[in-house]
Design a protein around this motif. Structure first.
Motif, PDB file in Angstrom:
ATOM      1  N   VAL A 117      -2.877  -7.967  -0.256  1.00  0.00           N
ATOM      2  CA  VAL A 117      -2.044  -7.312  -1.257  1.00  0.00           C
ATOM      3  C   VAL A 117      -1.381  -8.427  -2.056  1.00  0.00           C
ATOM      4  N   LEU A 127       5.599  -0.833  -2.186  1.00  0.00           N
ATOM      5  CA  LEU A 127       4.965  -2.079  -1.760  1.00  0.00           C
ATOM      6  C   LEU A 127       5.847  -3.275  -2.089  1.00  0.00           C
ATOM      7  N   ARG A 165       8.733  -4.378   0.162  1.00  0.00           N
ATOM      8  CA  ARG A 165       8.451  -5.051   1.425  1.00  0.00           C
ATOM      9  C   ARG A 165       8.656  -6.564   1.330  1.00  0.00           C
ATOM     10  N   PHE A 225       6.978  -9.267  -0.278  1.00  0.00           N
ATOM     11  CA  PHE A 225       5.914 -10.238  -0.058  1.00  0.00           C
ATOM     12  C   PHE A 225       6.279 -11.577  -0.699  1.00  0.00           C
ATOM     13  N   ALA A 232       0.774 -14.540   3.502  1.00  0.00           N
ATOM     14  CA  ALA A 232       1.589 -13.321   3.504  1.00  0.00           C
ATOM     15  C   ALA A 232       0.841 -12.171   2.849  1.00  0.00           C
ATOM     16  N   TRP A 233       0.033 -12.464   1.836  1.00  0.00           N
ATOM     17  CA  TRP A 233      -0.735 -11.408   1.178  1.00  0.00           C
ATOM     18  C   TRP A 233      -1.740 -10.788   2.144  1.00  0.00           C
ATOM     19  N   GLU A 277      -1.491 -10.851   5.461  1.00  0.00           N
ATOM     20  CA  GLU A 277      -0.738 -10.173   6.509  1.00  0.00           C
ATOM     21  C   GLU A 277      -0.293  -8.787   6.045  1.00  0.00           C
ATOM     22  N   ALA A 278       0.074  -8.674   4.768  1.00  0.00           N
ATOM     23  CA  ALA A 278       0.521  -7.388   4.221  1.00  0.00           C
ATOM     24  C   ALA A 278      -0.585  -6.351   4.233  1.00  0.00           C
ATOM     25  N   ALA A 279      -1.834  -6.811   4.287  1.00  0.00           N
ATOM     26  CA  ALA A 279      -2.984  -5.899   4.229  1.00  0.00           C
ATOM     27  C   ALA A 279      -3.696  -5.786   5.569  1.00  0.00           C
ATOM     28  N   ARG A 280      -3.034  -6.130   6.653  1.00  0.00           N
ATOM     29  CA  ARG A 280      -3.693  -6.166   7.957  1.00  0.00           C
ATOM     30  C   ARG A 280      -4.208  -4.802   8.393  1.00  0.00           C
ATOM     31  N   LEU A 297      -1.956   1.716   4.154  1.00  0.00           N
ATOM     32  CA  LEU A 297      -0.799   0.856   3.907  1.00  0.00           C
ATOM     33  C   LEU A 297       0.518   1.570   4.208  1.00  0.00           C
TER      34      LEU A 297
END
Length: 289
Positions: free
Chosen positions: A74, A105, A108, A110, A116-117, A119-122, A147
């Protein structure tokens, strides 16, 4: 990168020269979707939040030169980024950051780090792309669902009859100046009430809804064979330069390239390629007007 990746029909082909091909997608008020092969892209930034989901992995680079291989990411609005290595089957979803979903979004927090991008889309996995049902709206809602954010910008329904009237009225005047006061008067409701209905039921402000509607009309016009100047006037932009500025700031793409990445039909294997390796780089904090 290998010279060519094989593909299943309609899923695109990733070429070694940094092109996107074989993809299809749509543009709607508040979001734009591309599904197909994604190639390399030079560093660029744009106003839309960009969500990447690959059937495999892509390699991304942030504005500080840090690289990350990941299957999803993300990318916050206005953050410089590059695609170092693409994937033959990838979703690129561009989201209006001022929409209900976009604000969720962004809240959160980021960072500017590519790590981090990712991780945000894990929670985004290739399984999202594995279903035979690839209707754009259904796919986008699955992504937002994974998400854990509001899907109203996709599923927003004009439950209020006056809002439905406004949505039907807007395309008839989109080629010229559009004001909230004019639309409110046309459908018989106050400005403040109509503004509230757009935000609460569609998840997008009236102003941003109109801008995305203009972009949609312009892209459809280019796909229909119009010149950029004709498309700009049809969609209510001042001229082709204004249209180009808005599409580059929003997506990081010129309107001609954006149009090639948007089609209402899945592509054939010999469809036109979209070159993105030479995308212009908008200002980091540029805003579409």
């Amino acid at each position: 990168m290998e010279p060519t990746y094989g593909d299943r029909r309609g899923q695109g082909r990733l070429m070694a020269d940094g092109t996107w091909s074989g993809g299809f997608g749509v543009i709607r008020p508040g979001w734009q979707l591309y599904l197909g092969a994604v190639g390399q892209a030079a560093e660029h930034a744009h106003h839309a939040i960009q969500i990447v989901v690959a059937d495999g992995q892509v390699e991304l680079r942030d504005g500080e030169g840090r690289r990350q291989r990941c299957q999803a990411a993300v990318i916050p609005a206005n953050e410089p980024h590059a695609i170092v290595e693409g994937n033959p089957r990838t979703v690129m979803l561009y989201l209006e950051p001022e929409s209900t979903t976009g604000r969720e979004l962004a809240a959160r927090g980021f960072s500017s780090s590519v790590t981090a991008w990712a991780e945000a889309a894990r929670t985004l996995t290739p399984a999202l792309l594995s279903r035979d049902d690839q209707e754009p709206e259904a796919l986008v809602c699955r992504i937002f669902g994974a998400l854990g954010v509001d899907c109203r910008v996709v599923t927003g329904v004009a439950g209020h009859p006056v809002l439905e009237d406004a949505i039907q009225y807007l395309p008839t005047i989109i080629s010229g100046p559009v004001s909230l006061a004019e639309v409110s008067a046309a459908v018989g409701i106050s400005d403040s009430r109509l503004r509230h209905l757009f935000a609460s039921e569609i998840g997008l402000s009236f102003r941003r809804y109109v801008l995305w509607l203009r972009l949609q009309r312009a892209v459809e016009s280019v796909l229909g064979g119009s010149t950029l100047t004709e498309a700009a006037h049809t969609a209510g932009f001042t001229d082709s330069a204004h249209l180009t500025n808005v599409t580059r700031r929003t997506f990081g793409l010129a309107p001609s390239l954006l149009a090639r990445a948007v089609s209402s039909h899945p592509p054939s294997e010999d469809c036109e390629k979209v070159t993105v390796g030479c995308m212009d780089v908008p200002e980091k904090h540029g805003r579409a007007t």
